[in-house]
Design an enzyme around this catalytic site. Structure first.
Site, short mmCIF file in Angstrom:
data_model
loop_
_atom_site.label_atom_id
_atom_site.label_comp_id
_atom_site.label_asym_id
_atom_site.label_seq_id
_atom_site.Cartn_x
_atom_site.Cartn_y
_atom_site.Cartn_z
N HIS A 105 0.82 -1.22 0.00
CA HIS A 105 0.00 0.00 0.00
C HIS A 105 0.85 1.26 0.00
CE1 HIS A 105 -3.70 -2.30 1.74
NE2 HIS A 105 -3.46 -2.59 0.49
N ASN A 197 -3.43 -12.15 16.04
CA ASN A 197 -4.24 -10.94 15.97
C ASN A 197 -4.97 -10.71 17.28
OD1 ASN A 197 -4.84 -8.93 13.83
ND2 ASN A 197 -6.97 -9.41 14.36
N ALA A 215 0.31 -8.45 19.46
CA ALA A 215 1.39 -8.84 18.55
C ALA A 215 2.74 -8.83 19.27
CB ALA A 215 1.43 -7.87 17.36
N1 APR Z 1 -1.77 -6.77 18.38
C1 APR Z 1 -2.34 -7.58 17.44
N2 APR Z 1 -3.41 -7.19 16.68
C2 APR Z 1 -3.89 -5.95 16.90
C3 APR Z 1 -3.35 -5.06 17.84
C4 APR Z 1 -2.24 -5.52 18.61
N3 APR Z 1 -1.65 -4.74 19.53
N4 APR Z 1 -4.06 -3.90 17.81
C5 APR Z 1 -5.02 -4.06 16.87
N5 APR Z 1 -4.93 -5.29 16.33
C6 APR Z 1 -5.73 -5.86 15.25
C7 APR Z 1 -7.18 -5.44 15.26
O1 APR Z 1 -7.95 -6.37 16.03
C8 APR Z 1 -7.56 -5.52 13.78
O2 APR Z 1 -7.99 -6.83 13.44
O3 APR Z 1 -5.20 -5.36 14.05
C9 APR Z 1 -6.24 -5.25 13.08
C10 APR Z 1 -6.18 -3.86 12.47
O4 APR Z 1 -7.13 -3.83 11.45
P1 APR Z 1 -7.32 -2.50 10.60
O5 APR Z 1 -7.37 -1.32 11.50
O6 APR Z 1 -8.44 -2.78 9.64
O7 APR Z 1 -5.97 -2.35 9.77
P2 APR Z 1 -5.55 -3.18 8.50
O8 APR Z 1 -6.11 -4.56 8.53
O9 APR Z 1 -4.07 -3.04 8.36
O10 APR Z 1 -6.25 -2.35 7.30
C11 APR Z 1 -5.96 -2.81 5.98
O11 APR Z 1 -7.19 -0.93 5.09
O12 APR Z 1 -7.55 1.27 5.57
C12 APR Z 1 -6.94 0.40 4.67
O13 APR Z 1 -5.03 0.73 3.36
C13 APR Z 1 -5.48 0.65 4.68
O14 APR Z 1 -3.66 -0.92 4.82
C14 APR Z 1 -4.92 -0.59 5.38
C15 APR Z 1 -5.96 -1.64 5.06
#
Ligand code: APR
Length: 231
Positions: A105, A197, A215
């Site tokens: 991305h 996750n 994580a």
């Molecule tokens: N440890 C493990 N997992 C975690 C933690 C943590 N400390 N904090 C949050 N999470 C998990 C959340 O439960 C969630 O499932 O990480 C995930 C974050 O999800 P999103 O906020 O949707 O982020 P992401 O999956 O990277 O989004 C994907 O969407 O907005 C677009 O381009 C953007 O790259 C991004 C894509």
């Protein structure tokens, strides 16, 4: 043993980088449409430039966490057998030492010239509209893939997912394609799939091994298992 690790915003959360969907759909007070689409940039380029300038400065002020360092350790043990594919635009994997890395991305630490297509490494603000170091035009934007745009390196990623023996998904909600489809592709090609996750993501198929937690704790423990088994 070939390993592909897909990471999302959750791996950087413990470093202090806000995730996307934990913020009730508002991204630091902005709607995704306003700051993560070409239409939003067209509508209000200064708002979008300021948004990413602020995120670039924020990322420069945080550090990698134990999960990033564990993946760098995994690369030291497995070398080119490991590929990290990140959806994140921060540079925390690099700063922890990971080299075999794809930013599907894009990256906050690069700019994209809308005039000539250059993607220079960039750590300053873009709102003042500095000239492109290649063509001189003042049409630099953040090198971040917005919704509706094509992610980077999809062929390289798919080749690795098809060929891997282990596919791990770390800190991603599994809600944005094509990244969200990689676990099904890996599984169909015979890989062992692992999710690390905070909560189970909404993946279409179940992971062979799904571990819920932080994580910063899950990733070092998982890497310890792999490195120990490798001997
Ligand atoms: N440890 C493990 N997992 C975690 C933690 C943590 N400390 N904090 C949050 N999470 C998990 C959340 O439960 C969630 O499932 O990480 C995930 C974050 O999800 P999103 O906020 O949707 O982020 P992401 O999956 O990277 O989004 C994907 O969407 O907005 C677009 O381009 C953007 O790259 C991004 C894509």
């Amino acid at each position: 043993m070939r390993i592909v690790v897909l990471t999302g915003a959750g791996i950087s959360a413990e470093s202090g980088v806000p995730t996307f969907r934990d913020a009730d759909g508002l991204w630091e007070g902005h709607s995704v449409d306003d700051v993560a689409t070409p239409e939003g940039f067209e509508r209000d380029p200064d708002l979008v430039q300021r948004f990413y300038d602020a995120r670039r400065r924020a990322v420069a002020s945080v550090v990698p966490n134990a999960a990033h360092h564990a993946l760098a350790r995994l690369e030291r043990a497995f070398g080119d057998e490991l590929l990290v594919v990140t959806q994140n635009v921060d540079d925390l994997h690099e700063r922890a030492g990971t080299r075999n890395l794809v930013h599907m991305h894009g990256e906050l630490q690069r700019a994209l010239c809308a005039a000539c297509g250059a993607r220079p490494v960039w750590d300053a603000d873009l709102e003042p509209r500095p000239p492109c170091p290649v063509c001189g035009e003042r049409m630099l934007r953040p090198d971040v893939v917005w919704f509706g745009e094509m992610p980077y390196d999809l062929d390289r990623i798919e080749d690795a997912v098809v060929a891997c023996d282990v596919f791990a998904s770390i800190g991603t909600s599994g809600s944005v394609y094509p990244a969200a489809g990689y676990v099904a592709l890996a599984s169909a090609c015979g890989a062992w799939t692992v999710e690390l996750n905070l909560e189970p993501s909404d993946a279409l198929i179940p992971f062979d091994d799904a571990r819920a937690g932080w994580a910063g704790e899950l990733v070092p423990a998982w890497v310890d298992e792999l490195v120990t088994a490798r001997g």
